[in-house]
Design a protein around this motif. Structure first.
Motif, PDB file in Angstrom:
ATOM      1  N   PHE A   1       0.828  -1.205   0.000  1.00 42.71           N
ATOM      2  CA  PHE A   1       0.000   0.000   0.000  1.00 42.71           C
ATOM      3  C   PHE A   1       0.867   1.262   0.000  1.00 42.71           C
ATOM      4  CE2 PHE A   1      -3.681  -2.500   1.958  1.00 42.71           C
ATOM      5  CZ  PHE A   1      -4.397  -2.481   0.780  1.00 42.71           C
ATOM      6  N   ASP A   2       1.963   1.224   0.752  1.00 43.26           N
ATOM      7  CA  ASP A   2       2.851   2.395   0.801  1.00 43.26           C
ATOM      8  C   ASP A   2       3.500   2.658  -0.551  1.00 43.26           C
ATOM      9  OD1 ASP A   2       2.218   2.679   3.470  1.00 43.26           O
ATOM     10  OD2 ASP A   2       3.965   1.541   4.169  1.00 43.26           O
ATOM     11  N   SER A   3       3.926   1.591  -1.230  1.00 40.32           N
ATOM     12  CA  SER A   3       4.585   1.772  -2.525  1.00 40.32           C
ATOM     13  C   SER A   3       3.613   2.213  -3.621  1.00 40.32           C
ATOM     14  CB  SER A   3       5.272   0.468  -2.946  1.00 40.32           C
ATOM     15  OG  SER A   3       4.323  -0.574  -3.127  1.00 40.32           O
TER      16      SER A   3
ATOM     17  N   PRO B   1      -0.261  -4.905  -8.890  1.00 37.71           N
ATOM     18  CA  PRO B   1       0.483  -5.672  -7.873  1.00 37.71           C
ATOM     19  C   PRO B   1      -0.384  -6.161  -6.723  1.00 37.71           C
ATOM     20  CG  PRO B   1       1.748  -3.759  -8.554  1.00 37.71           C
ATOM     21  CD  PRO B   1       0.403  -3.634  -9.206  1.00 37.71           C
ATOM     22  N   LEU B   2      -1.433  -5.415  -6.378  1.00 40.52           N
ATOM     23  CA  LEU B   2      -2.312  -5.858  -5.302  1.00 40.52           C
ATOM     24  C   LEU B   2      -3.149  -7.058  -5.733  1.00 40.52           C
ATOM     25  CD1 LEU B   2      -3.126  -5.226  -2.421  1.00 40.52           C
ATOM     26  CD2 LEU B   2      -4.892  -3.704  -3.298  1.00 40.52           C
ATOM     27  N   VAL B   3      -3.496  -7.147  -7.017  1.00 40.69           N
ATOM     28  CA  VAL B   3      -4.205  -8.321  -7.522  1.00 40.69           C
ATOM     29  C   VAL B   3      -3.320  -9.558  -7.423  1.00 40.69           C
ATOM     30  CG1 VAL B   3      -5.291  -9.347  -9.557  1.00 40.69           C
ATOM     31  CG2 VAL B   3      -5.665  -6.942  -9.034  1.00 40.69           C
ATOM     32  N   GLU B   4      -2.054  -9.425  -7.747  1.00 37.84           N
ATOM     33  CA  GLU B   4      -1.123 -10.537  -7.630  1.00 37.84           C
ATOM     34  C   GLU B   4      -0.949 -10.960  -6.171  1.00 37.84           C
ATOM     35  OE1 GLU B   4       2.409  -9.161  -9.496  1.00 37.84           O
ATOM     36  OE2 GLU B   4       1.624  -9.362 -11.536  1.00 37.84           O
ATOM     37  N   PHE B   5      -0.960  -9.982  -5.266  1.00 37.72           N
ATOM     38  CA  PHE B   5      -0.871 -10.329  -3.841  1.00 37.72           C
ATOM     39  C   PHE B   5      -2.114 -11.081  -3.387  1.00 37.72           C
ATOM     40  CE2 PHE B   5      -2.080  -9.262   0.513  1.00 37.72           C
ATOM     41  CZ  PHE B   5      -0.983  -9.751   1.221  1.00 37.72           C
ATOM     42  N   ASN B   6      -3.296 -10.669  -3.832  1.00 38.76           N
ATOM     43  CA  ASN B   6      -4.527 -11.364  -3.456  1.00 38.76           C
ATOM     44  C   ASN B   6      -4.539 -12.791  -3.990  1.00 38.76           C
ATOM     45  OD1 ASN B   6      -5.534  -9.110  -2.102  1.00 38.76           O
ATOM     46  ND2 ASN B   6      -6.561  -8.313  -3.918  1.00 38.76           N
TER      47      ASN B   6
ATOM     48  N   PRO C   1      -6.246   1.465   0.850  1.00 39.03           N
ATOM     49  CA  PRO C   1      -6.058   0.928   2.212  1.00 39.03           C
ATOM     50  C   PRO C   1      -7.122   1.436   3.161  1.00 39.03           C
ATOM     51  CG  PRO C   1      -4.494   2.690   1.781  1.00 39.03           C
ATOM     52  CD  PRO C   1      -5.223   2.448   0.479  1.00 39.03           C
ATOM     53  N   ALA C   2      -7.210   0.815   4.323  1.00 36.27           N
ATOM     54  CA  ALA C   2      -8.235   1.203   5.295  1.00 36.27           C
ATOM     55  C   ALA C   2      -8.001   2.613   5.827  1.00 36.27           C
ATOM     56  CB  ALA C   2      -8.272   0.195   6.443  1.00 36.27           C
ATOM     57  N   ASP C   3      -6.741   3.063   5.840  1.00 36.36           N
ATOM     58  CA  ASP C   3      -6.423   4.401   6.361  1.00 36.36           C
ATOM     59  C   ASP C   3      -6.255   5.424   5.250  1.00 36.36           C
ATOM     60  OD1 ASP C   3      -4.150   3.255   5.335  1.00 36.36           O
ATOM     61  OD2 ASP C   3      -2.812   4.112   6.855  1.00 36.36           O
TER      62      ASP C   3
END
Length: 415
Positions: free
Chosen positions: A174-176, A389-394, A212-214
């Motif tokens: 999320f930070d990147s 990249p978040l899809v690959e993480f999921n 992200p949640a925040d």
């Protein structure tokens, strides 16, 4: 209820030695294209419909009534459009991992990611399991990610060390991707009327855009782009501060610049006329510009368009197309789209509008809960052409969820 119904149909017609079941000579083929995998929900519907001739009149009427219920009736009424079974299978995959995604989100929001089982049993909506079921049963399906420790002889639901390391990896991701997500929010605000949206709506649909949640705290770090104001109703509203012409280009416009013919083929708007009209070449070109998508930019002001006209419909179709292109997986549930109906100026004819564009959109699911896909964003096997990249993480997280031992990591491609 639908799964319980289809599971009972297996026992209704289980062959026995006393009453053999007649087999039809030419059974209906639920999958006319063997090369395309059929989803479990479609297979269940086809199996339930195929046993109708063997039932008594009373049972047949009862089963037909259940099959026509909005809970199980497919949203695509025309069977010729229900040919992309790999997109239907994506919704079945989401349903299988509903407990994983919702429990991960809920426990991560707690000050301490641990919850007594007695309290978890009452949070079936937040944790994503059916009411009346045991939460421990669903936690045992993912032994690498959830554990059930006892604290003072009281069983609790908590993350495993592997899950905690994955959550730390997700937070670093999320930070990147923070700058990219801020661009997504800016483009969304540029789409919306008055260029503002309540923060509660974005928070409710944050997973749709990979936020992200925040994220509400993160947007405050960019005062040159956003400003949080309070409206007369007391709602916190996120407002766009600066307009960027470089961002005011839709995905369809970029595709039009590279391949104009392909972009025009995506959309077709019916214009009633007689086929025998003697059109010359210039008139045919003008008619083609009217019936095909003429690229009315969704970032333009559509308030001056007259309602119920072709121009207004083209503008709203372009809005939905750009909205879906900004999502993480190029798809959205209908309740996500309805959440922003005021910001997107949508009407009650949204379903009819999407159904008339089968080249660009695919509607999957049931009449009660259905999703919209961008067809050209997926390959023939159901994978995204451009993966975030978040899809690959999921996907990596879901592979861990299907494993029972960490030793089987060598047999499965997780990374």
């Amino acid at each position: 209820m639908a799964r319980r119904l289809f599971s009972q149909t297996k026992t209704l017609f289980k062959p026995s030695s006393t009453t053999p079941i007649p087999i039809p000579t030419s059974p209906p083929n639920p999958n006319p294209k063997p090369s395309l995998p059929i989803s479990p929900s479609s297979a269940a519907l086809s199996a339930a419909e195929s046993i109708l001739p063997f039932l008594s009149c009373k049972r047949r009427k009862k089963l037909r009534k259940k099959l026509s219920s909005p809970r199980v009736a497919p949203i695509q009424r025309d069977p010729s459009y229900r040919d992309l079974h790999f997109l239907d299978a994506i919704l079945d995959r989401d349903a299988a991992f509903r407990f994983l995604s919702r429990t991960k989100s809920y426990l991560s929001s707690l000050p301490s990611p641990i919850l007594p089982l007695s309290a978890a049993g009452t949070l079936y909506r937040e944790l994503g399991f059916p009411r009346g079921r045991k939460v421990s049963k669903y936690a045992d399906r993912h032994p690498l990610l959830f554990r059930l420790p006892r604290i003072d002889s009281v069983p609790h639901l908590a993350f495993t060390p592997l899950m905690e390391s994955l959550l730390a990896e997700e937070e670093a991701l999320f930070d990147s991707l923070e700058a990219k997500r801020m661009t997504t929010i800016r483009k969304l605000l540029m789409l919306f009327v008055k260029h503002r949206v309540p923060l509660a709506k974005l928070h409710h649909c944050r997973a749709l855009f990979g936020l992200p949640a925040d994220f509400r705290d993160r947007v405050c770090k960019y005062p040159e782009f956003f400003r949080v104001v309070v409206d007369p109703d007391g709602r916190h509203v996120l407002q766009l501060e600066t307009w960027d012409d470089n961002l005011a280009a839709s995905a369809l416009e970029r595709e039009f610049m590279s391949n104009e013919v392909q972009a025009r083929k995506l959309f077709r708007f019916q214009l009633p006329h007689r086929k025998a009209l003697p059109f010359d070449e210039d008139e045919r070109k003008h008619l083609d510009k009217v019936t095909t998508f003429p690229l009315i930019s969704p970032y333009s002001d559509g308030s001056g368009l007259k309602p119920w006209t072709i121009e207004a419909e083209k503008y709203r179709v372009g809005l939905i197309h750009e909205f879906l292109s900004l999502t993480l997986e190029k798809r959205a549930w209908i309740h996500h789209i309805v959440e922003f109906k005021e910001e997107l100026c949508l009407t009650r004819r949204t379903y009819d509008m999407l159904q008339k564009q089968p080249r660009a959109f695919y509607l999957a699911g049931t009449e009660m809960n259905w999703a919209v896909f961008l067809k050209h964003a997926y390959q023939e096997d159901g994978t995204l052409i451009d993966k975030d990249p978040l899809v690959e993480f999921n996907e990596k997280l879901q592979k861990y969820a299907c494993m029972t031992k960490l030793d089987s990591l060598n047999e499965n491609t997780v990374n």
